[in-house]
Design a protein around this motif. Structure first.
Motif, PDB file in Angstrom:
ATOM      1  N   PHE A  54       0.997  -1.298   0.026  1.00  0.00           N
ATOM      2  CA  PHE A  54       0.128  -0.095  -0.207  1.00  0.00           C
ATOM      3  C   PHE A  54       1.054   1.365   0.007  1.00  0.00           C
ATOM      4  N   ARG A  55       1.062   1.809  -1.249  1.00  0.00           N
ATOM      5  CA  ARG A  55       2.039   2.684  -1.190  1.00  0.00           C
ATOM      6  C   ARG A  55       1.515   4.055  -1.754  1.00  0.00           C
ATOM      7  N   VAL A  56       1.988   4.980  -0.794  1.00  0.00           N
ATOM      8  CA  VAL A  56       1.531   6.603  -1.510  1.00  0.00           C
ATOM      9  C   VAL A  56       2.790   7.348  -1.817  1.00  0.00           C
ATOM     10  N   THR A  57       2.467   8.276  -2.883  1.00  0.00           N
ATOM     11  CA  THR A  57       3.299   9.259  -3.208  1.00  0.00           C
ATOM     12  C   THR A  57       2.879  10.425  -3.101  1.00  0.00           C
ATOM     13  N   THR A  58       3.540  11.423  -2.353  1.00  0.00           N
ATOM     14  CA  THR A  58       2.789  12.766  -2.411  1.00  0.00           C
ATOM     15  C   THR A  58       3.538  13.952  -3.057  1.00  0.00           C
ATOM     16  N   TRP A  59       2.878  14.863  -3.575  1.00  0.00           N
ATOM     17  CA  TRP A  59       3.475  15.768  -4.500  1.00  0.00           C
ATOM     18  C   TRP A  59       3.126  17.181  -4.069  1.00  0.00           C
ATOM     19  N   GLY A  60       3.675  18.176  -4.591  1.00  0.00           N
ATOM     20  CA  GLY A  60       3.084  19.465  -4.276  1.00  0.00           C
ATOM     21  C   GLY A  60       3.953  20.356  -3.168  1.00  0.00           C
ATOM     22  N   GLU A  61       3.804  21.574  -3.640  1.00  0.00           N
ATOM     23  CA  GLU A  61       4.318  22.614  -2.868  1.00  0.00           C
ATOM     24  C   GLU A  61       3.462  23.596  -2.271  1.00  0.00           C
ATOM     25  N   SER A  62       3.791  24.105  -1.019  1.00  0.00           N
ATOM     26  CA  SER A  62       2.918  25.074  -0.362  1.00  0.00           C
ATOM     27  C   SER A  62       2.245  26.264  -1.131  1.00  0.00           C
ATOM     28  N   GLY A 108       3.984  22.325   6.032  1.00  0.00           N
ATOM     29  CA  GLY A 108       2.988  21.441   6.401  1.00  0.00           C
ATOM     30  C   GLY A 108       1.907  21.385   5.606  1.00  0.00           C
ATOM     31  N   ARG A 109       1.739  22.224   4.474  1.00  0.00           N
ATOM     32  CA  ARG A 109       0.896  21.901   3.415  1.00  0.00           C
ATOM     33  C   ARG A 109       0.856  20.635   2.731  1.00  0.00           C
ATOM     34  N   GLU A 110       2.323  20.061   2.616  1.00  0.00           N
ATOM     35  CA  GLU A 110       2.319  18.706   2.101  1.00  0.00           C
ATOM     36  C   GLU A 110       1.426  17.428   2.690  1.00  0.00           C
ATOM     37  N   THR A 111       0.956  17.775   3.866  1.00  0.00           N
ATOM     38  CA  THR A 111       0.598  16.757   4.401  1.00  0.00           C
ATOM     39  C   THR A 111      -0.941  16.546   4.064  1.00  0.00           C
ATOM     40  N   VAL A 112      -1.395  17.283   3.179  1.00  0.00           N
ATOM     41  CA  VAL A 112      -2.784  17.232   2.713  1.00  0.00           C
ATOM     42  C   VAL A 112      -2.900  15.920   2.050  1.00  0.00           C
ATOM     43  N   GLY A 113      -1.741  15.623   1.100  1.00  0.00           N
ATOM     44  CA  GLY A 113      -1.534  14.487   0.545  1.00  0.00           C
ATOM     45  C   GLY A 113      -1.527  13.063   1.411  1.00  0.00           C
ATOM     46  N   ARG A 114      -0.770  13.260   2.540  1.00  0.00           N
ATOM     47  CA  ARG A 114      -0.612  12.238   3.309  1.00  0.00           C
ATOM     48  C   ARG A 114      -2.147  11.867   4.014  1.00  0.00           C
ATOM     49  N   VAL A 115      -2.634  12.957   4.542  1.00  0.00           N
ATOM     50  CA  VAL A 115      -4.033  12.891   4.951  1.00  0.00           C
ATOM     51  C   VAL A 115      -5.087  12.170   4.143  1.00  0.00           C
ATOM     52  N   ALA A 116      -5.013  12.899   3.030  1.00  0.00           N
ATOM     53  CA  ALA A 116      -5.807  12.042   1.785  1.00  0.00           C
ATOM     54  C   ALA A 116      -5.718  10.489   1.775  1.00  0.00           C
ATOM     55  N   GLY A 159       2.581  26.248  -4.678  1.00  0.00           N
ATOM     56  CA  GLY A 159       2.393  25.803  -5.863  1.00  0.00           C
ATOM     57  C   GLY A 159       0.825  25.620  -6.456  1.00  0.00           C
ATOM     58  N   ARG A 160       0.651  25.025  -7.563  1.00  0.00           N
ATOM     59  CA  ARG A 160      -0.661  25.099  -8.243  1.00  0.00           C
ATOM     60  C   ARG A 160      -1.514  24.169  -7.365  1.00  0.00           C
ATOM     61  N   ALA A 161      -1.086  23.197  -6.877  1.00  0.00           N
ATOM     62  CA  ALA A 161      -1.970  22.002  -6.197  1.00  0.00           C
ATOM     63  C   ALA A 161      -0.971  21.129  -5.244  1.00  0.00           C
ATOM     64  N   VAL A 162      -1.586  20.225  -4.337  1.00  0.00           N
ATOM     65  CA  VAL A 162      -0.986  19.289  -3.594  1.00  0.00           C
ATOM     66  C   VAL A 162      -1.718  17.850  -3.894  1.00  0.00           C
ATOM     67  N   GLY A 163      -1.204  16.942  -3.850  1.00  0.00           N
ATOM     68  CA  GLY A 163      -1.952  15.556  -4.051  1.00  0.00           C
ATOM     69  C   GLY A 163      -1.043  14.555  -3.713  1.00  0.00           C
ATOM     70  N   ALA A 164      -1.894  13.407  -3.913  1.00  0.00           N
ATOM     71  CA  ALA A 164      -1.289  12.057  -3.632  1.00  0.00           C
ATOM     72  C   ALA A 164      -1.729  11.236  -4.619  1.00  0.00           C
ATOM     73  N   VAL A 165      -0.718   9.918  -5.056  1.00  0.00           N
ATOM     74  CA  VAL A 165      -1.255   8.823  -5.708  1.00  0.00           C
ATOM     75  C   VAL A 165      -0.894   7.507  -4.877  1.00  0.00           C
TER      76      VAL A 165
END
Lengths: 363, 363, 363, 363
Positions: free
Chosen positions: B10-18, B128-136, B20-26
């Motif tokens: 179960f593997r998550v990759t997060t991306w995005g900067e505070s 800390g905005r990177e954690t959006v991807g983690r939480v998602a 930048g245009r968006a943040v996210g996770a795959v």
């Protein structure tokens, strides 16, 4: 994925059980051209070896490192380095009684839950003997680090409630020298004496003690560590929490940081030779998961040796009924002194990996 | 290898900067057939969102989760789940002054050391905005865990020196409910009031506070975790130490284990329904890196928010000379209340991964 | 582990389904400091885009690349580069009939066997549309390679039995230019005309054709590739075999090597400027899994488009009985011309990864 | 990352050089509870061993497999299985002349380009002797597969231009039996005789021959393989292309698919016992990277043995000048017969890995 490998570029796989035929490690990803000899590995294995002092288990293993591959004419070739150590002094008979009586504080029940089938002799794979492979691989990592001016040393900071006073974390040579002068590996000689006393007392009482070890790495250049999941502190925490008996890991100010204010906790940035520098080191050498160039400072809390000769409550697996267990094997009354070379090895392995990983961070 | 992925199966990759245009996770490796909706993810993002209370930053983001792939007719398909959240309220201007004045306690200098070139706006990737991807991604993991009867909850245990009294760690629903009643997420209402008071005082003083959060997971079956390097406690320690501001991680008795004796520390094994059980839980639910079936208990020590409005010492990168910095952005005066959903997400991600990894442990 | 990521250092994860909301890729591990723009990615996506000629599918997608992270002021920051392309022209209705009639030559039945549950619209994840993410990531890889003087180009070598004559594999610019002059991407203009003729004929007959594409990489320095399992040729073979419809991969002399003698097959070693060189290139630029410095030459055999308008035998999944299927969607009558930019992307991704991996091979 | 490991769940790491002290493999991720003995491994090593016939090299190694860990009371324990084979008959002297004269067709120059420093004796790590570890690990994989009813067999399909006629690919037992009757491992006895004749002729001429081997796996259930990058065919192609001397890999119809029409190439779907089935098998048992349930059929084109006794052109590394080389060592005049057990091992390793990976594909 089965969890016996560590590292990404500099990668070690360990194998072997406490009472199997041998234990060993394969190091894959050590760059070609590193000077390496069996002596380099032997030196670290000797530091790890049990039986060197009255505070340690009586199991006697010669633990001769044999390097079977990856070396040619004294240099690494870039191919896997296979290191093997035979098991010679395994006394499995002592464990027969334990086959169906899981030991409290050990992995007996959890291995059974996971695998259904386990080698119970001496703890099998969950034994401290597995760390032979870690220390052997760590010796290779240390050699690589030394070439870049990085030095790693550990010592016991607290044992059985006795706390050492460590005046200067930066003088790593002196810390190493002082810690080498006593069997509890504590650089504060006065504290060391007290530690030995409480240890003797605990052993006499059929009991065991916990403690705290600290590992320092100096000469680590800034820029080691990968955001956001493979942070240097994250990887160090994992490597150290993954040593049996470790229950807590702290970096820099560690748990104390929770009681600080930002104005105390933040390390001021000041001009230095070669660029900005840090006036203090509450960060423990790592910010945002990346090394700052300051010494890396880590502490681990180690639980008491779970194998004690006192009678303990367990369950007989054959009958499912309550039973008692007294563990008669050969065991250290406290783990911190022996964990030091293992913890150093883990830190060295993580640093070696990140040192190489940094090479691909920029165009 | 660049460190933006976590997990094996179960593997998550997060991306995005505070800014930048968006943040996210795959999320790759979520099994097919799991019921999942955008609401499942939104619920957790809402818990993470800033701006919900006077103790939190004023940045306002709607943070709508959009699931762009991996779902079909309400179920996961086994293909990657891409989740995106647009950045809308980024006020980069506030950061222009900071471009050449690295902030103490932040990753500014270390990113520069590593990459040479960095997006300084709002901390860029280290925000800390990177954690959006983690939480998602964690929301997906929680859904998977819920199906197996596993529940994860976190709360603040200590803030600014004020310690909560937590009577019963096993009653996770009540802990969650109580923690939800106040903005500091502390299940002890009396302590919560005090925490809010010290927080107000610190903020008025242009300063910030640290604290301790605790995460509990119940319903975890025995047998999760891989020896010897991918131990469950090792992986949890890494995941939690990898959250910004965390400086220490403890499992079970944690640092206190160092002051115990073996006879206290060992959890006695006793007969239970469905097999041997543990009378106490100093192990924190993990032995030899493998879950015991008891609740998993982890604590993290969180340093004070490094962004404070008081003047701090830094260096001007253009001149190389000493300079002062006052941070005017929108920042939480203490991180622990906001770290709770992130820490829960990290624990859920690690457990989901190991839950799946256990499926291949036996014939 | 779920197979949607490729590469070790330079690592791409693709996501998205044919008829989902979007498709995309996350590139993790691109070094910081690389000049990159959306135009760099767009250029490659435009080459991949369907609908540019009479030999191609009628699906019209604008396919605008949006880079959502990892870039700052025109340079990569070393953090993940998230690239997104919206799906706009998905006509799912055309696929309703196919939901319960698996298409021969497609992954319909195998996805069902694996996942139980699948997005059948347009092939879902197994659609050629997934290659948008590959080509976008490949554009980043190409930019990295270009900075090191490495150039990758592909073209159609054979189509529907018509074979092109390629005089000189080393002149990659001319190959690219000539291949760009016709819709079948064949650098031999005479053969290209014949190919178009057989293609027209096959389409009229409701059928499709297979063919062979060749990819050449020049400027690859010696020393790329890891023994013994991550060989450069092994990784290239995997990357190319992993493109839908590819059924064979050859390196250098390829299948012909099986009919040679050692004295013919061995490339003689001769003195060259800058060291020993190879007089011929049967090896296709790779020996022992490591690049030789000669051009890397790879061929792929591509099966005919499985979607044909002729009636074919299938099974109705609801009744379990034999049924017929005629595929009415928009499909290329031959895949090789469209596979060229995808195959180039795959080769570029593998080379970029190994280019970076080489940096850790030596002290 | 250094390329000496293969597989994700069922993962093998090989180590060792041709003229080092030993060669071996560590298998990590084999599930607990598999019946395994040294005899299981020995049987496969005996099939791989040189010196069994007039068509093979004269190097004589007893090649006794020693399993040093991971087994307890005849069953695997889920911990790493370390297998070691000592090198006894290494005659390094024969290679002294070659130290500075790189052999055409070998990895001598490329290892030098990569590592700067190499063990030239017998090809070091790039020697065919490395495959001892692969075959040993493959034996464990075969045991795992056998328990699931999967059988893998290989044979020589073409040698020195002589092509075998293989009537029925499905009868794997008979193929194995027939191939075992002659030293060239060809199931067509008449072709085998011709192959032996051309081989004798080539050897007399100081030359060597190439050929084609085919590997068939039956009993593979549908649903094995990960889209989109870890496809079953992609992983098989990589594993097989990664065997020294392999220059092409084909699946099913392979290169011939390029000359088919869609109406021929597509395997019709027909009702079968237990669900839809395929009337033909041009797909070679894999569609969209996932197994169909039909036999998996793979062919590899093998170049002629590069070590030939004829004089060849090379460069003297000390002088940089043109030189001649005649290779006097002990070498097979053709590799295909000996590659068969290695190729089987590679296929078994990939299948074992994907068999386990499938366990996490669904809720």
């Amino acid at each position: 994925m089965a969890g016996n490998s560590l590292g990404t570029v500099f990668r070690v796989t360990t194998w072997g059980e406490s009472h199997g035929r041998a234990v060993g490690a394969v190091v894959d990803g050590c760059p070609a051209g590193l000077d390496l000899s069996e002596e380099d590995v032997q030196r670290e294995l000797d530091r790890r070896r049990p039986g060197y002092s009255p505070v340690s288990t009586a199991r006697r293993e010669e633990d001769r490192a044999e390097i079977l591959s990856g070396l040619f004419e004294g240099k690494t070739t870039g191919t896997p380095i296979s290191i093997l150590v035979w098991n010679r002094d395994a006394q499995s008979g002592a464990y027969d009684l334990l086959r169906n009586r899981p030991r409290p504080g050990h992995a007996d029940l959890t291995y059974l839950a996971r695998y259904g089938h386990r080698d119970h002799r001496g703890g099998g794979r969950s034994s401290g003997r597995e760390t032979v492979g870690r220390v052997a691989a760590g010796a290779v990592a240390k050699k690589l680090l030394a070439g870049e001016g990085i030095d790693v040393a550990g010592y016991v900071r607290e044992l059985g409630g006795v706390r050492a006073i460590i005046p200067n974390l930066d003088d790593i040579s002196s810390l190493r020298e002082e810690a080498g002068k006593n069997p509890v590996r504590c650089p504060d000689q006065k504290a060391a004496e007290e530690m030995i006393d409480v240890l003797d007392e605990a052993r006499s009482a059929g009991d065991s003690l916990g403690g705290v070890a600290e590992i320092v790495a100096v000469g680590v250049p800034p820029g080691l560590g990968e955001p956001v999941f493979d942070k240097l502190d994250g990887d160090l925490a994992r490597a150290l929490m993954g040593i049996g008996a470790v229950k807590a890991v702290e970096i820099g100010a560690g748990a104390e940081a929770a009681r600080m204010r930002g104005s105390e906790s933040n390390d001021p940035i000041v001009p230095g030779t070669g660029g900005p520098n840090f006036a203090t080191n509450n960060a423990g050498g790592i910010l945002g998961g990346i090394s700052t160039g300051s010494p890396i400072i880590i502490r681990i809390a180690v639980k008491p040796t779970p194998s004690i000769s006192r009678s303990q409550r367990t369950v007989d697996l054959l009958t499912g009924k309550a039973a008692q267990i007294e563990i008669k094997g050969r065991h250290d009354p406290a783990i911190p002194p022996r964990i030091v070379p293992v913890a150093e090895a883990m830190v060295a392995l993580v640093l070696a990996d990140h040192l190489l990983r940094r090479r691909v961070a920029r165009i």
